[in-house]
Design a protein around this motif. Structure first.
Motif, PDB file in Angstrom:
ATOM      1  N   UNK A   1       0.865  -1.186   0.000  1.00 30.56           N
ATOM      2  CA  UNK A   1       0.000   0.000   0.000  1.00 30.56           C
ATOM      3  C   UNK A   1       0.901   1.235   0.000  1.00 30.56           C
ATOM      4  N   UNK A   2       0.297   2.374  -0.294  1.00 28.91           N
ATOM      5  CA  UNK A   2       1.057   3.611  -0.302  1.00 28.91           C
ATOM      6  C   UNK A   2       1.441   3.979   1.125  1.00 28.91           C
ATOM      7  N   UNK A   3       2.716   4.287   1.312  1.00 28.45           N
ATOM      8  CA  UNK A   3       3.200   4.632   2.642  1.00 28.45           C
ATOM      9  C   UNK A   3       2.832   6.083   2.978  1.00 28.45           C
ATOM     10  N   UNK A   4       2.384   6.299   4.175  1.00 33.44           N
ATOM     11  CA  UNK A   4       1.896   7.613   4.591  1.00 33.44           C
ATOM     12  C   UNK A   4       3.058   8.600   4.740  1.00 33.44           C
ATOM     13  N   UNK A   5       2.716   9.875   4.620  1.00 36.08           N
ATOM     14  CA  UNK A   5       3.688  10.935   4.850  1.00 36.08           C
ATOM     15  C   UNK A   5       3.990  11.026   6.339  1.00 36.08           C
TER      16      UNK A   5
END
Length: 340
Positions: A320-324
């Motif tokens: 999944x896209x890694x959070x900022x």
């Protein structure tokens, strides 16, 4: 390398036998039937008389040194004989013979087999005859037996060091170019790996009122959730949210959704009806691909299901896209550092 190990065992057995013979010859003169040592020595008549009169017997330094050497020799021969018996049992188990009836003649027969294998290998090297790769030993989806299972096979207790040495030796045997000649011996110490896919129960096909087989399954990718229904006896129609395959504008996403059908040879034989929601086109394509793969298990045989598992079609992609991160420019990127 296995031949060298067996030759080492045989040479040790012969050397220990020679030690025992020499020790017996030295300890048994022609006119004496008992061994003159510290443990089983016959007491001389003079010593008996002195002991009967309760007088202290004084031994010379030479006699004390001889008795010490005799004790050391007896202890050495006891350990060597013990190691010989253990080595003989291991060698008998490796040859598939009965350790109780394993004799020196059996060791000599093994020596002849080793010499024959060495000559065969030398001839192969001399005449530049290489291994046939099609006949290479393929152990497949199997692994070596555990220490407990090996102990049950050999009927002996093993140390961890001995088990590790066994695994290293067997791996070296597998690397040998002619290991396929010992396939029966190697597979005796390997066991098949049961995959989780084979243990999972595959749902059976369902049928419509017209008798057409179908199967429904779900798939996930990122934040997308897809529900797919495959209909057998189809013509290859593909429907996504009431639209055709052109629902995906990117050709890469189209290839993703039809790949399971191409892999199993079912392209053009089934109709696909998919409903997907959430996420972007990439996540939706991944969710539909997983759902189609799960539904196809009911249409193909077990061998194809195993191939699908090895190809990764039945495993959900967890990426999944890694959070900022706070204090950073992005998930991994940092702000440019300035000294002043």
């Amino acid at each position: 390398m296995a031949c060298v190990r067996l030759q080492h065992l045989i040479s040790n057995s012969r050397r220990i036998s020679l030690y025992a013979y020499v020790a017996h010859s030295k300890s048994t003169p022609l006119n004496q039937s008992k061994c003159w040592s510290s443990t089983i020595a016959a007491t001389p008549p003079e010593t008996k008389e002195l002991r009967s009169s309760n007088e202290t017997v004084k031994l010379s330094k030479a006699m004390k040194a001889y008795q010490e050497r005799a004790q050391q020799h007896d202890a050495f021969m006891f350990e060597q004989t013990k190691e010989y018996e253990i080595g003989k049992r291991h060698l008998a188990n490796m040859m598939g013979e009965d350790p109780e009836t394993f004799t020196q003649d059996s060791v000599d027969d093994l020596s002849g087999i080793i010499r024959e294998l060495d000559n065969f290998s030398d001839r192969m090297v001399r005449y530049s005859v290489h291994q046939d790769k099609e006949r290479a030993l393929n152990v497949g989806a199997s692994t070596w037996v555990t220490k407990e299972e090996l102990e049950n096979i050999l009927l002996e207790k093993l140390k961890d060091k001995q088990y590790d040495f066994f695994i290293v030796s067997m791996n070296r045997l597998l690397d040998h170019p002619y290991s396929y000649r010992a396939k029966d011996f190697v597979m005796k110490f390997r066991k098949q790996i049961v995959s989780s896919a084979s243990l999972e129960e595959i749902p059976k096909l369902q049928y419509t009122a017209e008798g057409a087989p179908y199967m429904a399954a779900t798939g996930q990718r990122k934040s997308s959730l897809a529900t797919v229904t495959l209909y057998g006896r189809g013509t290859g129609n593909f429907t996504v949210n009431s639209e055709n395959i052109l629902y995906f504008a990117d050709i890469q996403d189209r290839e993703q959704v039809i790949f399971p059908l191409q892999f199993t040879g079912m392209l053009g034989k089934v109709d696909v009806v998919a409903d997907v929601e959430g996420g972007g086109t990439s996540g939706q394509a991944g969710a539909i691909r997983l759902a189609i793969s799960r539904a196809l298990r009911s249409f193909v045989d077990s061998d194809t299901v195993e191939k699908m598992r090895l190809a990764g079609l039945l495993t959900r992609d967890p990426r999944v896209r890694e959070r900022k991160k706070p204090g950073q420019k992005g998930a991994r990127a940092k702000y440019t550092w300035k000294k002043r």
